[in-house]
Scaffold this active site. Structure first.
Site, PDB file in Angstrom:
ATOM      1  N   PHE A  50      38.739   8.236  52.357  1.00 52.05           N
ATOM      2  CA  PHE A  50      37.434   7.976  51.677  1.00 52.05           C
ATOM      3  C   PHE A  50      37.174   6.350  51.580  1.00 52.05           C
ATOM      4  O   PHE A  50      36.214   6.078  50.891  1.00 52.05           O
ATOM      5  CB  PHE A  50      37.712   8.458  49.989  1.00 52.05           C
ATOM      6  CG  PHE A  50      38.702   8.233  49.465  1.00 52.05           C
ATOM      7  CD1 PHE A  50      38.764   7.137  48.600  1.00 52.05           C
ATOM      8  CD2 PHE A  50      39.976   8.910  49.298  1.00 52.05           C
ATOM      9  CE1 PHE A  50      39.805   6.506  47.938  1.00 52.05           C
ATOM     10  CE2 PHE A  50      40.916   8.465  48.354  1.00 52.05           C
ATOM     11  CZ  PHE A  50      40.858   7.444  47.950  1.00 52.05           C
ATOM     12  N   GLU A 103      43.083  10.995  50.238  1.00 48.58           N
ATOM     13  CA  GLU A 103      43.721  12.180  49.421  1.00 48.58           C
ATOM     14  C   GLU A 103      44.213  13.183  50.349  1.00 48.58           C
ATOM     15  O   GLU A 103      43.179  13.678  51.035  1.00 48.58           O
ATOM     16  CB  GLU A 103      42.450  12.522  48.553  1.00 48.58           C
ATOM     17  CG  GLU A 103      43.197  13.585  47.463  1.00 48.58           C
ATOM     18  CD  GLU A 103      43.499  12.902  46.490  1.00 48.58           C
ATOM     19  OE1 GLU A 103      43.983  13.249  45.406  1.00 48.58           O
ATOM     20  OE2 GLU A 103      43.342  11.555  46.047  1.00 48.58           O
ATOM     21  N   LYS A 163      36.342  15.563  44.228  1.00 47.32           N
ATOM     22  CA  LYS A 163      37.649  14.930  43.919  1.00 47.32           C
ATOM     23  C   LYS A 163      38.707  15.836  44.210  1.00 47.32           C
ATOM     24  O   LYS A 163      38.897  16.838  43.540  1.00 47.32           O
ATOM     25  CB  LYS A 163      37.476  14.907  42.408  1.00 47.32           C
ATOM     26  CG  LYS A 163      39.032  14.074  41.731  1.00 47.32           C
ATOM     27  CD  LYS A 163      39.094  13.918  40.406  1.00 47.32           C
ATOM     28  CE  LYS A 163      39.892  13.231  40.078  1.00 47.32           C
ATOM     29  NZ  LYS A 163      41.318  13.396  40.586  1.00 47.32           N
TER      30      LYS A 163
END
Length: 562
Positions: free
Chosen positions: A347, A307, A258
Site C-alpha cells: 500500500f 499488510e 483495512k
C-alpha cells in the site's frame, strides 16, 4: 612530524548515573529536558551517541538486531555471585520494590563479600563490555556473559548497579521519552526541534542524530532513509463514521481496505530482501515465501509497506491470529509456510532507487508503487482502494471490506506526506462499531481448578504522558482454553516475580481488548476502568510503545459524555 591524536578521557559512569537519578526524581518534562541537555553538553562528542542510547534505556538503536540478551533471572544469578547473597534474598528485594534496579542496588548495599581492589567504571568500559556480551552466542556463551557482567557489578557502586541493571534488562524507569531527548539535543546544540525530529524520523537512531547535531545543522541535514535500517511506521487515528473521516482528511480521499493482517516494512536492494515488523523486528526467516515473491515481482531498490494476510485453502482471508503464529516462530518454519500461505497487500512506497519518497504526496507515491509492483494473484497484490468524495460509496466499500473478513477501511489524504513514527490526522482508520483498546499486559493471576496451570485475569495498562504503563483494568472473559494456553506460554518467560497467585509481568505483550464503556475509577493508577472488557486477540506485531495512551482514553471518555 604529525602530532599524536589527543587521548579521549571517557566520562565516568557515576556522573551519568547521577543525572539518571535526577531524571527519575522529577516529573517535570521541562526539568527532564534540562537534565538531558546538561548531560549531553558534558559528554565528549565521541561518546554522545552512547549517552543518548543509555538515556533511552538501551545499548543499541531500536532498529539494530544486536541485543544484550541478559534477562532478569540471569542478572539476579550474577548479583547473587557478586554479593554473596542468595537469589531468594534478591528476589525478595524485587518483590518489595517492584524494580530490578532498586533490588540490585539494595543487594549491593547489603553484600556480604567485600572487594578490596576495585576500579572506577568509565562509560567506555560499560559500553564496550555490554557490546561484548551481545556478541556471545552458542555453547558457553552464558558463562562468558556472566563473567563480564560480574566484572562490571563488582566495580559498581550501589547507584551505578541500579542503572546498570536497568540498562541490561532495558527498563530505565526514568520517564524519559524520545521527545524529551529530542528537545534536549536541540537545546544542547542550538538546533530547531523540528529539524532534530525530522532527522530522527528518517534515521530512527537518536544517538546518530545527536552526533550529527553536535557537528552542525548541515551535518544533521545529511541524514536520510537507508536501506535495511527500518524506520518507525506511520500510525492512523481512529474515527467513528465516514463523515467524520471525510471532514478530517478532506475529499476526495483514498478509501482503502483495512486488512486484518500483519503490517510489514519490506526493504529490497537487488536480490536482497529483508522484512521488518511494526516493532522493527527482523522476520525475514519466518516469511521466506514473501521474500521470494517480492524479489521476483517488485522492481527497483525500494522500501515498501504492506499488510500480509493468511489465505485458507478455499481462498478465504484468515484473521490476524492465524498469521501471528509465524512472527515468534523459530523452528519448523517451512511447515507453517505450507500450512498457512499468505497474500501480501502492498500500500505504500517510502524509498525508491536512491530517493526518499516520504515527502511526496500519497497520490504520487501510490502511482509510483503501481509502476513497480507486478501482481501475483493470492500472493502479491496492490491494496484494494477507491478514490471518492461520495459518503455512500465509501460506506458501501466499508461494508464490502467487512464482508471479506477485514477490520474496516483506511481513509487517506491524497496530498499528505508519510510521517514516520507519528499517529497522524491525514491517515485514519474506520473499524466496526465495537470499540477496542490496545493494552499492555503487566500482570496476571494463576487460575484455579482445571485452569490452575494457566494464567488468567490479565492486568491491563495503557501509557501515561511519560510513556509508562498505568493500569486500567483486568480482563478474564472472551478467553478460550486454547488462548489461555498460548497466553501462558507467551507470558511465562516475562514473569518478574510472584506473590501468591499474582504474577508481575514485564511490559512486553500487547493485546486488543473490547469493552462496553470507559468509566472513571479511583481503583486504578490511570484513573479509569474498562466496563465489561473482553480479550479479542494478542497483537504480536505491536510493542508496548504502540499501546494506546491515557490521552486517547480520556478523549474517548469525553466523547462518550457528549
Amino acid at each position: 612530524m604529525q602530532e599524536p591524536s589527543p587521548v579521549v578521557v571517557s566520562m565516568e559512569f557515576s556522573e551519568i548515573c547521577e543525572h539518571f537519578e535526577q531524571l527519575e526524581q522529577t516529573s517535570s518534562r521541562l526539568e527532564k529536558t534540562g537534565i538531558v541537555t546538561s548531560l549531553l553538553t558534558r559528554a565528549h562528542r565521541d561518546e554522545i551517541p552512547i549517552v543518548v542510547q543509555l538515556i533511552l534505556g538501551s545499548v543499541f538503536p531500536t532498529w539494530s538486531t544486536e541485543k544484550v540478551g541478559v534477562g532478569e533471572k540471569l542478572l539476579i544469578k550474577v548479583v547473587a555471585d557478586v554479593t554473596g547473597l542468595t537469589e531468594g534474598t534478591i528476589l525478595g528485594y524485587l518483590k518489595d520494590t517492584g524494580d530490578v534496579g532498586r533490588a540490585v542496588e539494595q543487594a549491593m548495599e547489603n553484600k556480604k563479600q567485600v572487594m578490596f581492589l576495585t576500579e572506577d567504571l568509565s562509560l567506555s568500559r560499560v559500553y564496550d563490555d555490554l557490546t561484548k556480551i551481545s556478541q556471545y552466542e552458542g555453547k558457553r556463551s552464558q558463562d562468558k556473559k556472566l563473567k563480564i557482567l560480574a566484572g562490571l557489578l563488582t566495580n559498581a557502586s550501589p547507584l551505578e548497579a541500579r542503572y546498570l541493571s536497568r540498562i541490561v534488562v532495558e527498563k530505565m524507569r526514568t520517564g524519559v521519552a524520545e521527545g524529551t531527548v529530542r528537545d534536549g539535543i536541540a537545546r544542547a546544540f542550538g538546533m530547531p526541534s523540528d529539524v532534530v525530529e525530522k532527522a530522527f524520523m528518517v534515521s530512527n537512531d537518536m544517538g546518530l542524530v545527536a552526533k550529527k547535531a553536535c557537528e552542525g545543522e548541515e551535518a544533521l541535514s545529511t541524514l536520510s532513509l537507508m536501506l535495511f535500517r527500518p524506520i518507525k511506521m506511520m500510525a492512523a487515528q481512529k474515527v467513528s463514521t465516514v463523515e467524520e473521516g471525510f471532514e478530517i482528511v478532506g475529499t476526495p480521499c483514498a478509501v482503502e481496505y483495512k486488512y486484518d493482517g500483519f503490517r510489514m516494512q519490506i526493504h529490497k536492494e537487488g536480490s536482497k530482501v529483508r522484512i521488518f515488523t511494526r516493532r522493527l523486528e527482523d522476520v525475514t526467516r519466518q516469511f521466506r515465501d514473501v521474500v521470494g515473491v517480492v524479489r521476483e515481482n517488485i522492481g527497483g531498490d525500494c522500501i515498501i509497506e504492506a499488510e500480509t494476510i493468511g489465505i485458507a485453502e478455499d481462498g478465504r482471508w484468515l484473521p490476524f491470529q492465524q498469521i501471528s503464529r509465524r512472527i515468534k516462530r523459530k523452528y519448523d518454519i517451512d511447515e507453517i509456510i505450507d500450512k498457512i500461505p499468505v497474500m501480501t497487500n502492498v500500500f505504500d512506497v517510502l524509498y525508491l532507487n536512491g530517493e526518499s519518497m516520504i515527502d511526496e504526496p500519497f497520490k504520487s507515491r501510490r502511482q509510483k508503487l503501481e509502476k513497480i509492483v507486478t501482481s501475483v494473484p493470492r500472493k502479491l497484490v496492490l491494496s484494494e482502494m477507491v478514490i471518492t468524495d461520495d459518503a455512500e460509496e465509501a460506506r458501501t466499500f466499508f461494508s464490502e471490506s467487512l464482508s471479506l473478513g477485514n477490520e474496516g477501511v483506511m481513509l487517506k489524504n491524497l496530498s499528505s506526506p508519510y510521517t514516520p513514527g507519528l499517529r497522524v490526522g491525514h491517515m485514519l482508520k474506520l473499524k466496526s462499531v465495537l470499540e477496542s483498546l490496545d493494552c499492555i499486559v503487566i500482570g496476571a493471576e494463576w487460575g484455579t481448578g482445571r485452569r490452575a496451570h494457566y494464567l488468567g485475569s490479565f492486568h491491563l495498562a495503557v501509557l501515561d504522558e511519560n510513556n509508562m504503563p498505568v493500569m486500567i483494568g483486568k480482563v478474564a472473559t472472551g478467553i478460550t482454553d486454547e488462548m489461555l494456553e498460548t497466553l501462558t506460554e507467551r507470558l511465562r518467560p516475562l514473569i518478574e516475580y510472584e506473590e501468591g497467585k499474582m504474577a508481575h509481568i514485564k511490559a512486553d505483550l500487547v493485546v486488543e481488548v473490547a469493552y462496553e464503556e470507559i468509566q472513571k475509577s479511583p481503583h486504578y493508577e490511570s484513573g479509569f476502568a474498562l466496563r465489561f472488557p473482553r480479550l479479542i486477540r494478542m497483537r504480536e506485531d505491536k510493542g508496548p510503545e504502540d499501546a494506546d495512551t491515557i490521552e486517547r482514553v480520556y478523549d474517548i471518555y469525553e466523547s462518550d459524555m457528549l
